[in-house]
Motif scaffolding. Sequence first.
Motif, mmCIF file in Angstrom:
data_model
loop_
_atom_site.group_PDB
_atom_site.id
_atom_site.type_symbol
_atom_site.label_atom_id
_atom_site.label_comp_id
_atom_site.label_asym_id
_atom_site.label_seq_id
_atom_site.Cartn_x
_atom_site.Cartn_y
_atom_site.Cartn_z
ATOM 1 N N PRO A 57 -9.628 23.039 20.401
ATOM 2 C CA PRO A 57 -9.933 22.336 21.661
ATOM 3 C C PRO A 57 -8.817 21.376 22.052
ATOM 4 C CG PRO A 57 -11.172 21.389 19.847
ATOM 5 C CD PRO A 57 -10.501 22.603 19.296
ATOM 6 N N GLY A 59 -6.985 17.939 23.209
ATOM 7 C CA GLY A 59 -7.245 16.560 22.805
ATOM 8 C C GLY A 59 -6.515 15.568 23.674
ATOM 9 N N TRP A 60 -6.625 14.304 23.293
ATOM 10 C CA TRP A 60 -5.961 13.235 24.022
ATOM 11 C C TRP A 60 -4.622 12.911 23.352
ATOM 12 C CZ3 TRP A 60 -10.411 9.064 24.555
ATOM 13 C CH2 TRP A 60 -11.434 9.594 25.338
ATOM 14 N N ASN A 65 -8.372 14.947 18.898
ATOM 15 C CA ASN A 65 -9.811 15.227 19.061
ATOM 16 C C ASN A 65 -10.699 14.183 18.400
ATOM 17 O OD1 ASN A 65 -8.495 18.283 18.262
ATOM 18 N ND2 ASN A 65 -9.432 18.037 20.273
ATOM 19 N N GLN A 68 -13.491 12.699 20.515
ATOM 20 C CA GLN A 68 -14.431 13.744 20.934
ATOM 21 C C GLN A 68 -15.446 13.995 19.825
ATOM 22 O OE1 GLN A 68 -11.245 16.517 21.564
ATOM 23 N NE2 GLN A 68 -11.479 16.484 23.778
ATOM 24 N N SER A 72 -19.566 12.810 19.895
ATOM 25 C CA SER A 72 -20.381 14.010 20.081
ATOM 26 C C SER A 72 -21.842 13.782 19.713
ATOM 27 C CB SER A 72 -19.827 15.154 19.230
ATOM 28 O OG SER A 72 -20.004 14.883 17.845
ATOM 29 N N TYR A 79 -20.480 19.747 14.529
ATOM 30 C CA TYR A 79 -19.436 19.876 15.539
ATOM 31 C C TYR A 79 -18.598 21.124 15.272
ATOM 32 C CZ TYR A 79 -15.692 18.347 18.703
ATOM 33 O OH TYR A 79 -14.787 18.259 19.724
ATOM 34 N N LEU A 93 -8.068 21.107 14.583
ATOM 35 C CA LEU A 93 -8.519 19.851 15.174
ATOM 36 C C LEU A 93 -7.462 18.798 14.855
ATOM 37 C CD1 LEU A 93 -12.323 19.751 14.242
ATOM 38 C CD2 LEU A 93 -11.341 20.092 16.508
#
Length: 525
Positions: A57, A59-60, A65, A68, A72, A79, A93
């Motif tokens: 996914p 991320g910033w 992540n 996130q 969650s 997750y 991740l």
Amino acid sequence: MDFSSYYHLIFISLAILLITTLSFGFIFTQNNSSSSSKSKVKSSSRFGERRTLPPGPPGWPIVGNLFQVANSGKYFFEYVRDLKPKYGPIFTLKMGSRTLIIVSSAELAHEALIEKGQVFATRPAETPTRGIFSCDKFTVNAATYGPVWRSLRKNMVQNGLSSSRLKEFKGVRNVAMDTFIERIKAEAEKDPNGVVYVLKNARFAVFTILLSMCFGVHMSEETIDKIDHTLKEVLITVNPRIDDFLPILSLFFSKQRKEALEVRRKQIETLRPFIEQRRAILRAGVGSDPTAMQFSYLDTLFEVKVEGRNSGPNEPEIVTLCSEFINGGTDTTATAVEWAVARLIENPEIQERMYNEIRSTVGTRPVEEADLDKMPYLHAFVKELLRKHPPTYFSLTHAVTEPATLGGYHIPTGCNVELFLPGISEDPKLWKNPENFDPERFLTGGEDADITGVREVKMIPFGAGRRVCPGLSMATIHVNLLIARLVQEFEWRAFPENSKVDFTEKLEFTVIMKNPLRAKIIPRV
């Protein structure tokens, strides 16, 4: 790992502060944006080609992540389970300064742990807090792949957990099992409904056995409780913190570091008297103390030779190794017993069949270790238990000794390789109706699995390959024996009557039942 509640508000405020301060000059992270858009990292090879990380996914900047996951509202294993259908059996991740490669298929686990076992046999860097308690990775589980690990593991396996050594503690286990049954009876007699807590009683029994094996001396219940409390504090203290993933925030956690050092001091002070007591016993001769055992794991630590060192372990290192021995086998075994009783309550026909097998094998005398090999249904039940409820959902973190590939993706040094065990043990390509709890699959169902992963990888509750759990044999003995005695002595029923068992999970060192199991017992005649 559980990021859902720990310092939740601090996570958010520090995230905003960090991103506001540091985001300028960074481009929003687009790598890992989908299973088709793959991360690119520069290779360290002399040719300078680009290599591909597994997908994952987006991320910033800086934090990846991390937030996130934290926001969650889920446990980390939940997750990961949600991401698997989208990103497949291997994905990435980015958790602050750490990169996690999540692996969740039998093929990839076999490639990493068996085919490329030597390359994937090391551990990533310790967090600062864990380093305090591991004496900078001076343990069997945490040591990097090399001479220290080889020396410590060889000593534990050959001198502490060999089949001959385990037999020496048969008497200790028999006494602990009898005490275990009596504690359950006493608790039920005090309750108007004959109800008992399963986990705490199982945990006390296993902890008592491991203390005796470790220190070679008998202890009072008060002393056992004191040591248990201290070692639980250690486990709580080494739980992941936000600064483990964002070292820049370590200044905000100076208080927590001081608290960790205080817990470490308490751990050493609690165990030191038993180390000194055993030294004195050995100097005087074991026969000088009629309550002392002939052998203990601690005896081997006084004499172990560590490659590359001129001296043996010092006192803090001995404390660390003793704590590892005790903690490593306590919660994992006790958790398995709680899930076992839950499954027996849910499936009374399984419980009855197991009782009949026990009764036909030993009659009315208590089950002993030598009887276990004559109980195939019990073994099938325990194997199915470990398939559905492995003690943890992630094996201990692996890392590579050199840049490698896995499933065609690049695995750099320094990243965390995390094996998600349910992705293997719940795979419908490997198991018929994997959602069902069915011990029969290992008897007449035509299914089997080598839990060590040597022949094949279908379920690896104790890991596999070079870093397979050294206490595997001991753990299976304890789990089988505890379950056999519980079924032999009591019929287990739901409480309240006719209610359904709640199989909701919770992460607490191991994956336990969210609501501790309280069960009604009826003593067998």
